[in-house]
Design an enzyme around this catalytic site. Sequence first.
Site, PDB file in Angstrom:
ATOM      1  N   LYS A 284      29.928  45.298  39.772  1.00  0.00           N
ATOM      2  CA  LYS A 284      30.276  44.417  40.892  1.00  0.00           C
ATOM      3  C   LYS A 284      29.587  44.913  42.172  1.00  0.00           C
ATOM      4  O   LYS A 284      29.034  44.119  42.930  1.00  0.00           O
ATOM      5  CB  LYS A 284      31.804  44.375  41.074  1.00  0.00           C
TER       6      LYS A 284
ATOM      7  N   GLN B  73      40.644  47.000  40.746  1.00  0.00           N
ATOM      8  CA  GLN B  73      40.219  46.881  39.354  1.00  0.00           C
ATOM      9  C   GLN B  73      41.419  47.083  38.408  1.00  0.00           C
ATOM     10  O   GLN B  73      42.164  48.049  38.546  1.00  0.00           O
ATOM     11  CB  GLN B  73      39.117  47.903  39.044  1.00  0.00           C
TER      12      GLN B  73
ATOM     13  N   ASP C 138      39.957  37.776  43.645  1.00  0.00           N
ATOM     14  CA  ASP C 138      40.216  37.653  42.205  1.00  0.00           C
ATOM     15  C   ASP C 138      41.071  36.417  41.902  1.00  0.00           C
ATOM     16  O   ASP C 138      41.218  36.029  40.752  1.00  0.00           O
ATOM     17  CB  ASP C 138      40.975  38.898  41.695  1.00  0.00           C
TER      18      ASP C 138
END
Length: 300
Positions: free
Chosen positions: A54, A98, A121
Amino acid sequence: MSANLISGNEISASVNHETAAEAASIAAEYGIQPALAVILVGEDPASQVYVNRKAKKCVELGIRSEKIVLPADTQESELLAVIARLNADPSIHGILVQSPVPKHIDEQKVVLAIDPTKDVDCFHPMNVGRMMLGDFSGFLPCTPWGVITMLQRSGISPAGKKAVVLGRSNIVGKPMAAMLSANNELGNATVATCHSRTKDLEFYTKNADIIVAAIGIPNFLKGDQVSEGAVIIDVGINRIADSAAKNGCRLVGDVDFESVAPKASYITPVPGGVGPMTIAMLMKNTIRACKAAIARGQTK
Ligand code: NDP
């Protein structure tokens, strides 16, 4: 029939190209560089790979990346304090933690702690709810949005089709079913969601025009379970042992590509399918976050 391959590598490259152009035009017009903060707690090797990917993609596209690595024994309160600092920092537009976090940390508390305007997200209930209500103008869940984009850019409209989603996780299955059945130009399919308690799963898959497999079982869906001409999207990423491979393992999806591809009209490969799309859509959400911040009056 031999299936057309839907290449996530190619489609994500075109999405990323657009994202890079948007990042450049934001920088030129407002002097602001879109920025994404990624927090990793612990040393899980797969998570490290995802976080590094990412961060690398951010740099490639002109998005500033702030990577924060915390030790595995970080207390929940310490993680929440880091999130609070990033929430208050106007130069950070997107924040993600994460997954999975270590077991002593309540993941739900973490999701709720992220400012919904920075929740790239799309895990916060406010953003999930907004999407469920059919408003696709805010953040969208990255993997399902990636799937929808693959369909759209391959000229496959879900409208009026029978779609089956295998899996009902909060990250993939549930939002996937919601997006496919949404009352807008990206959706309008009639959707069934199958899960571990589904009886006669084949009844659904054999009658489906579009199947999205997201269950996490290697090569689960076989050719005799799908109809001729179906569109097959394989979200699964499973590592299986392979003595012929350099590192002793290889990646396979939830779809048995060998038996399904000859019956499908379109199919996504693993790797090189949905995986790169997920990161591409995360980058798009970061741009959306930055634009929304500018629209709210952010000047730096
Ligand atoms: P989860 O483990 O959270 O969910 C799996 C779902 O599959 C559950 O709803 C479960 O049912 C269902 N399921 C399990 N076994 C069966 C079965 N035998 N028959 C029918 N349904 C079953 O997984 P995720 O949604 O997080 O991920 C799914 C897959 O997608 C994984 O391989 C993951 O690595 C991959 N993935 C890939 C991404 C990408 O970018 N390409 C992103 C995210 C995930 P129940 O609810 O009843 O337990």
